[in-house]
Design a protein around this motif. Structure first.
Motif, short mmCIF file in Angstrom:
data_model
loop_
_atom_site.label_atom_id
_atom_site.label_comp_id
_atom_site.label_asym_id
_atom_site.label_seq_id
_atom_site.Cartn_x
_atom_site.Cartn_y
_atom_site.Cartn_z
N VAL A 88 0.86 -1.19 0.00
CA VAL A 88 0.00 0.00 0.00
C VAL A 88 0.89 1.24 0.00
CG1 VAL A 88 -1.86 1.23 1.20
CG2 VAL A 88 -1.74 -1.26 1.36
N PHE A 89 0.69 2.11 -1.00
CA PHE A 89 1.45 3.36 -1.08
C PHE A 89 0.56 4.50 -0.59
CE2 PHE A 89 3.19 0.48 -4.18
CZ PHE A 89 4.56 0.62 -4.03
N GLU A 90 1.11 5.31 0.30
CA GLU A 90 0.34 6.42 0.87
C GLU A 90 1.21 7.67 0.89
OE1 GLU A 90 -2.81 7.28 2.12
OE2 GLU A 90 -1.73 9.17 2.40
N LYS A 91 0.68 8.78 0.36
CA LYS A 91 1.49 10.00 0.27
C LYS A 91 1.71 10.66 1.63
CE LYS A 91 -2.40 12.92 -1.17
NZ LYS A 91 -2.96 13.39 0.08
N ASN A 92 0.79 10.43 2.57
CA ASN A 92 0.98 11.03 3.89
C ASN A 92 1.79 10.09 4.79
OD1 ASN A 92 -0.28 13.33 3.05
ND2 ASN A 92 -2.31 12.60 3.64
N ASP A 93 2.15 10.61 5.97
CA ASP A 93 3.11 9.85 6.77
C ASP A 93 2.47 8.75 7.63
OD1 ASP A 93 1.78 11.65 8.31
OD2 ASP A 93 3.54 12.45 9.34
N ARG A 94 1.15 8.67 7.62
CA ARG A 94 0.49 7.61 8.38
C ARG A 94 -0.67 7.05 7.58
NH1 ARG A 94 1.71 11.42 12.44
NH2 ARG A 94 2.95 10.58 14.16
N VAL A 95 -1.02 5.82 7.89
CA VAL A 95 -2.11 5.12 7.21
C VAL A 95 -3.47 5.62 7.73
CG1 VAL A 95 -3.17 2.81 7.04
CG2 VAL A 95 -0.68 3.07 6.84
N GLY A 96 -4.50 5.58 6.87
CA GLY A 96 -5.87 5.85 7.33
C GLY A 96 -6.69 6.78 6.46
N GLY A 97 -6.04 7.53 5.54
CA GLY A 97 -6.80 8.45 4.70
C GLY A 97 -7.47 9.51 5.56
N VAL A 127 4.88 8.27 0.26
CA VAL A 127 5.22 8.05 -1.15
C VAL A 127 4.02 8.48 -2.01
CG1 VAL A 127 5.86 6.36 -2.92
CG2 VAL A 127 6.64 6.03 -0.56
N LEU A 128 4.25 9.48 -2.85
CA LEU A 128 3.20 9.94 -3.77
C LEU A 128 3.34 9.19 -5.09
CD1 LEU A 128 0.99 12.19 -4.52
CD2 LEU A 128 2.91 13.40 -5.56
N ILE A 129 2.23 8.64 -5.57
CA ILE A 129 2.26 8.03 -6.89
C ILE A 129 1.83 9.10 -7.89
CG2 ILE A 129 1.44 6.14 -8.35
CD1 ILE A 129 3.07 5.28 -5.81
N LYS A 178 7.52 12.26 0.71
CA LYS A 178 8.95 12.58 0.65
C LYS A 178 9.57 11.95 -0.60
CE LYS A 178 9.86 13.41 5.42
NZ LYS A 178 9.59 12.67 6.62
N GLU A 179 8.75 11.17 -1.31
CA GLU A 179 9.26 10.40 -2.44
C GLU A 179 8.14 10.28 -3.46
OE1 GLU A 179 10.52 5.76 -2.90
OE2 GLU A 179 10.39 6.52 -0.88
N THR A 180 8.50 10.17 -4.72
CA THR A 180 7.45 9.91 -5.72
C THR A 180 7.81 8.67 -6.54
OG1 THR A 180 8.49 11.28 -7.38
CG2 THR A 180 6.85 12.36 -6.02
N ILE A 181 6.78 7.99 -7.00
CA ILE A 181 6.95 6.85 -7.90
C ILE A 181 5.95 7.06 -9.03
CG2 ILE A 181 6.69 4.32 -8.15
CD1 ILE A 181 7.50 4.00 -5.26
N SER A 182 6.34 6.74 -10.24
CA SER A 182 5.42 6.97 -11.36
C SER A 182 4.45 5.80 -11.50
CB SER A 182 6.22 7.13 -12.66
OG SER A 182 6.77 5.88 -13.01
#
Ligand code: FAD
Ligand code: SF4
Length: 487
Positions: free
Chosen positions: A171-180, A214-216, A229-233
């Motif tokens: 699971v990739f999440e742009k914020n620093d913690r899980v939960g949306g 991690v932002l997709i 802090k990181e991006t993946i395409s």
């Protein structure tokens, strides 16, 4: 059915909660689950209807009459198993679901409905207290890899279902913690975040990998929370995984294009709520927006607005006013007309009870201030004629405003993310995918699926869980040819 005459003998009981003056001093949950004796009585109110409308009114189709009966008989463990068979995270819904099941309850036609949500809350808390909620790792691994983009309730439900049938899920999440939005959005006093942490632990033990911050994709609007802090395409994900699920929510907020919008002190609700969750988690947050001592105006009468009210009062606001564009709804619905559907009626949240002036049929015309800072809001009364909004002549008025919070909902998912994936969109700007029939939950891009608010638009946690579960089944069938996961 626990007790045949229960619905005639017992009254509905509200869960106990701390008084407003006390709970305003902290950010912790203030509602207690029922005790054993009260839960038994509430379970006894269920009539075990031949056609349980509650089950149909519930988006995850919880098997409500069965667990009402099991609670009446004190078989909490089987009640928990029954609850978990349709809902991965009943501790979320047992706390913050608006409970459409209760609007559909047959007893509600001429009495107060069965306290379904309070019984759900009771069962799942019992489960955690007794150590009955355990990881369920798959016996056999499939060797298939699935990426989930977005760790809200939709992504979490999809990930858990897929891990339990043996897939390797990240699971990739742009914020620093899980939960949306459960983590950053919904205030801690409505749901403490330790409930999410416990599920994260359970899911990790089931083999799910969480990659936070991690932002997709790459481009992202400045007005939406993004602590990556990181991006993946997306191309990289498509290369590395056998299937990808987009569960990024509908985060693009609706703006208020009036003169003065640019003034300091005018913010989107999420700029106010998310950082408060972070501070509650013990993090430092630079330039947190604070309401202490200020005259706060919340624009928007929904859940998000109500959460701004509760948070402003905890900050110690001088005054809190909430405006809604629509007219005030009736205090009671016309039951024969609307049952078993979700009625339009006046809803007073626990945050409203804590103190707030509410005003309806009000449109903001402009914001004015000095030295670039907002000082007042000018509004007018409106009427609705044939579905059209008409300003009432000479109804303009002004109100002191040091902080204006825009809580008028969300228009769509973030367009840049959808563009990066190259998926087709529907007329409202959500990711286009059906929920029924062949290829449901599939986007226009090969191997890429979608669920939750990103597909349906801003909705509810319980709908996100439903879609995450159903989407997981489609992904499993896509990878394996068939699926044993429930639909
Ligand atoms: C303030 C507020 C209060 C609410 N209160 C309630 C309530 O009381 N009850 C209720 O039922 N519902 C409530 N809702 C609605 C509910 O929270 C949502 O419907 C639900 O969370 C949607 O779940 P989701 O998983 O689809 O999306 P979200 O919860 O929005 O999760 C999406 C996640 O995806 C991440 N993400 C997005 N794009 C990317 C990307 N490109 N790369 C990596 N990660 C990404 C986001 O950071 C986010 O964590 C509320 C909403 C708000 C805003
Ligand atoms: S509709 Fe109400 S009374 Fe009937 S089975 Fe469901 S909870 Fe029980």
């Amino acid at each position: 059915m626990g007790k045949i005459t229960g619905f005639m003998e017992y009254q509905r009981l509200q869960e106990a909660s701390e008084e407003p003056q006390k709970r305003l001093k902290h950010y912790k949950e203030f509602t207690l689950h029922l005790n054993d004796a009260d839960a038994k009585i509430q379970g006894a109110r269920c009539m075990d209807c031949g056609i349980p409308f509650c089950n149909n009114g519930c988006p995850v189709n919880n098997i409500i009459p069965d667990w009402n009966d099991l609670v009446f008989h004190g078989d909490y463990k089987t009640a928990l198993d029954t609850l978990h068979s349709t809902n991965n995270f009943p501790e979320f819904t047992g706390r913050i679901c608006p409970a459409p099941c209760e609007s559909a309850c047959t007893l509600g036609i001429n009495e107060l409905p069965v306290g379904i949500k309070s019984i759900e809350h009771f069962i799942i808390d019992k489960g955690w207290e007794n150590g009955w909620v355990k990881p369920q790792p798959a016996a056999i691994k499939t060797g298939k890899k699935v990426a989930v983009v977005g760790a809200g309730p939709a992504g979490m439900a999809a990930a858990q279902q897929l891990a339990r049938v043996g897939h390797d899920v990240t699971v990739f999440e742009k914020n620093d913690r899980v939960g949306g939005l459960l983590r950053y959005g919904i205030p801690d006093f409505k749901m403490e975040k330790s409930h999410i942490d416990l599920r994260v632990k359970q899911m990790e033990a089931e083999g799910v990998t969480f990659r936070n911050s991690v932002l997709i994709g790459k481009d992202f609007p400045a007005n939406v929370i993004n602590w990556a802090k990181e991006t993946i395409s997306p191309e990289q994900l498509n290369k590395d995984f056998d299937a990808v699920i987009m569960t990024g929510g509908a985060e693009q907020p609706r703006d208020l294009p009036v003169p003065g919008r640019e003034l300091k002190g005018v913010h989107f609700a999420m700029e106010f709520l998310g950082p408060q969750n972070k501070v509650n988690a013990g993090d430092k947050f630079k330039d947190q927006i604070l309401a202490g001592g200020k005259h706060v105006i919340v624009i928007g009468g929904g859940d998000t607005g109500s959460d701004c009210v509760g948070t402003s009062n905890r900050h110690g606001a001088a005054s809190v006013t909430q405006f809604e564009l629509l007219p005030q709804p009736p205090e009671e619905e016309n039951k024969p007309l609307v049952w078993p559907y979700w009625p339009t009626k006046l809803r007073t949240s626990s945050s409203h009870e804590e103190g707030c002036d509410r005003d309806w049929a009000v449109a903001t015309k402009r914001l004015e201030g000095k030295n670039g800072k907002v000082e007042k809001l000018i509004a007018a009364r409106v009427e609705w004629k044939d579905g059209k909004m008409v300003e009432v002549p000479d109804s303009e008025f002004e109100l002191k405003a040091d902080l204006v919070l825009l809580a008028m909902g969300f228009v769509s998912p973030v367009a840049q993310v959808l563009e990066a994936f190259g998926v087709e969109r529907d007329a409202r700007g959500n990711v286009k995918a059906t929920t029924d029939g062949e290829n449901c939950y599939r986007t226009s891009v090969d191997k890429v699926f979608t669920a939750g608010d990103m597909r349906r638009g801003q909705s509810l946690v319980v709908w996100a869980i439903r879609e995450g579960r159903q989407c997981a089944r489609e992904v499993d069938a896509f990878l394996m040819g068939d699926s044993v996961l429930p639909r």
